[in-house]
Design an enzyme around this catalytic site. Structure first.
Site, PDB file in Angstrom:
ATOM      1  N   ALA A 185      17.261  21.579  23.364  1.00 45.96           N
ATOM      2  CA  ALA A 185      17.251  20.872  22.190  1.00 45.96           C
ATOM      3  C   ALA A 185      15.857  20.086  22.307  1.00 45.96           C
ATOM      4  CB  ALA A 185      18.380  19.997  21.880  1.00 45.96           C
ATOM      5  N   THR A 206      15.848  10.585  21.266  1.00 48.27           N
ATOM      6  CA  THR A 206      16.296  11.634  22.063  1.00 48.27           C
ATOM      7  C   THR A 206      17.298  12.392  21.215  1.00 48.27           C
ATOM      8  OG1 THR A 206      17.243  12.670  24.169  1.00 48.27           O
ATOM      9  CG2 THR A 206      18.188  10.475  23.321  1.00 48.27           C
ATOM     10  N   ASN A 207      18.187  13.279  21.637  1.00 48.21           N
ATOM     11  CA  ASN A 207      19.255  13.637  20.728  1.00 48.21           C
ATOM     12  C   ASN A 207      20.519  13.840  21.603  1.00 48.21           C
ATOM     13  OD1 ASN A 207      19.178  16.506  21.946  1.00 48.21           O
ATOM     14  ND2 ASN A 207      17.239  16.372  21.432  1.00 48.21           N
ATOM     15  N   ARG A 208      21.392  14.255  20.910  1.00 46.20           N
ATOM     16  CA  ARG A 208      23.026  14.644  21.419  1.00 46.20           C
ATOM     17  C   ARG A 208      22.980  15.665  22.371  1.00 46.20           C
ATOM     18  NH1 ARG A 208      26.143  11.071  19.122  1.00 46.20           N
ATOM     19  NH2 ARG A 208      25.471  10.028  17.091  1.00 46.20           N
TER      20      ARG A 208
END
Ligand code: C5P
Length: 213
Positions: free
Chosen positions: A91, A24-26
């Site tokens: 995102a 995943t991402n932030r």
């Protein structure tokens, strides 16, 4: 202003590796939730399609929860009919594991290679694949050449506006409550001040509405 239909994507996606792991991402989802809330506050109909976040869904907003980029792609494809303004702020993971292990991958000595493949680009699918003719707003998070990269994205993905976000600056962007963005339009740029994501969301919604035919 007439009641318009908005579609907003928000948050990160989760791409499974095995039954207990994912990539995943932030992204916190705050900007997207603020956009959905702002459009609803102005009296518009809003569907929010979001990956996993810890945020509360703004009151009165139709909500679709997704996990993967593929699920987000399918949800947007299924909901985009009759939408006037689409703001794609999620995102979305650019890559996902080619194989999802059916069982938890056991650790062993030595290295493990994870093969990745591209996920579908939802924003780039809007015009041709999904036949979307409304106002299309994308985001560009960049660490360098912010405006030229945003302008290139505007043309390549058939957008009417790109919200350009310099993610190299501390205290704004991913995970923060504040942001500082430039609206990139075909014929001009509008630099907005550093402000809360809620305030910026109102300005972005206002500008998007001015682009309606
Ligand atoms: O090309 P890049 O990923 O930087 O473009 C960012 C914009 O494209 C954002 O608006 C994001 O929501 C959208 N996007 C998408 N699907 C992807 C990747 C990005 O909708 N797979």
């Amino acid at each position: 202003m007439n009641r318009m239909r908005f579609l907003v994507t928000a948050g990160p996606t989760r791409e499974p590796i095995d039954p207990v792991r994912y990539m995943t991402n932030r992204s916190s989802g705050r900007m997207g939730y603020a956009l959905a809330g702002a459009a609803r506050h102005e009296g518009h109909e809003v569907v929010l399609i979001s990956g996993p976040t810890t945020l509360d869904v703004p009151p009165g907003v139709d909500f679709i929860h997704v996990e993967t980029a593929q699920q987000m792609y399918e949800a947007v494809r299924d909901m985009v009919r009759d939408v006037d303004v689409a703001i794609l702020s999620a995102a979305v993971a650019d890559y996902r594991p080619v194989h999802v292990a059916q069982q938890k991958i056991k650790k062993s000595e030595g290295r493990v290679l994870l093969e990745l493949e591209r996920t579908p680009d939802i924003l780039a699918s809007m015009r041709e694949e999904f036949s979307f003719t409304g106002v299309l707003v994308g985001f560009a998070a960049e660490t360098q050449h912010l405006i030229s990269n945003a302008r290139e994205k505007l043309l390549r993905k058939g957008c009417d506006m790109i919200v350009a976000n310099d993610v190299s600056q501390p205290g704004i962007g991913f995970g923060s409550t504040e942001n500082e963005v430039t609206l990139v339009l075909p014929d001009r740029e509008i630099q907005l001040p550093r402000e809360s994501k809620e305030w910026l969301a109102m300005r972005i919604v206002e500008h998007a509405l001015t682009l309606l035919p």
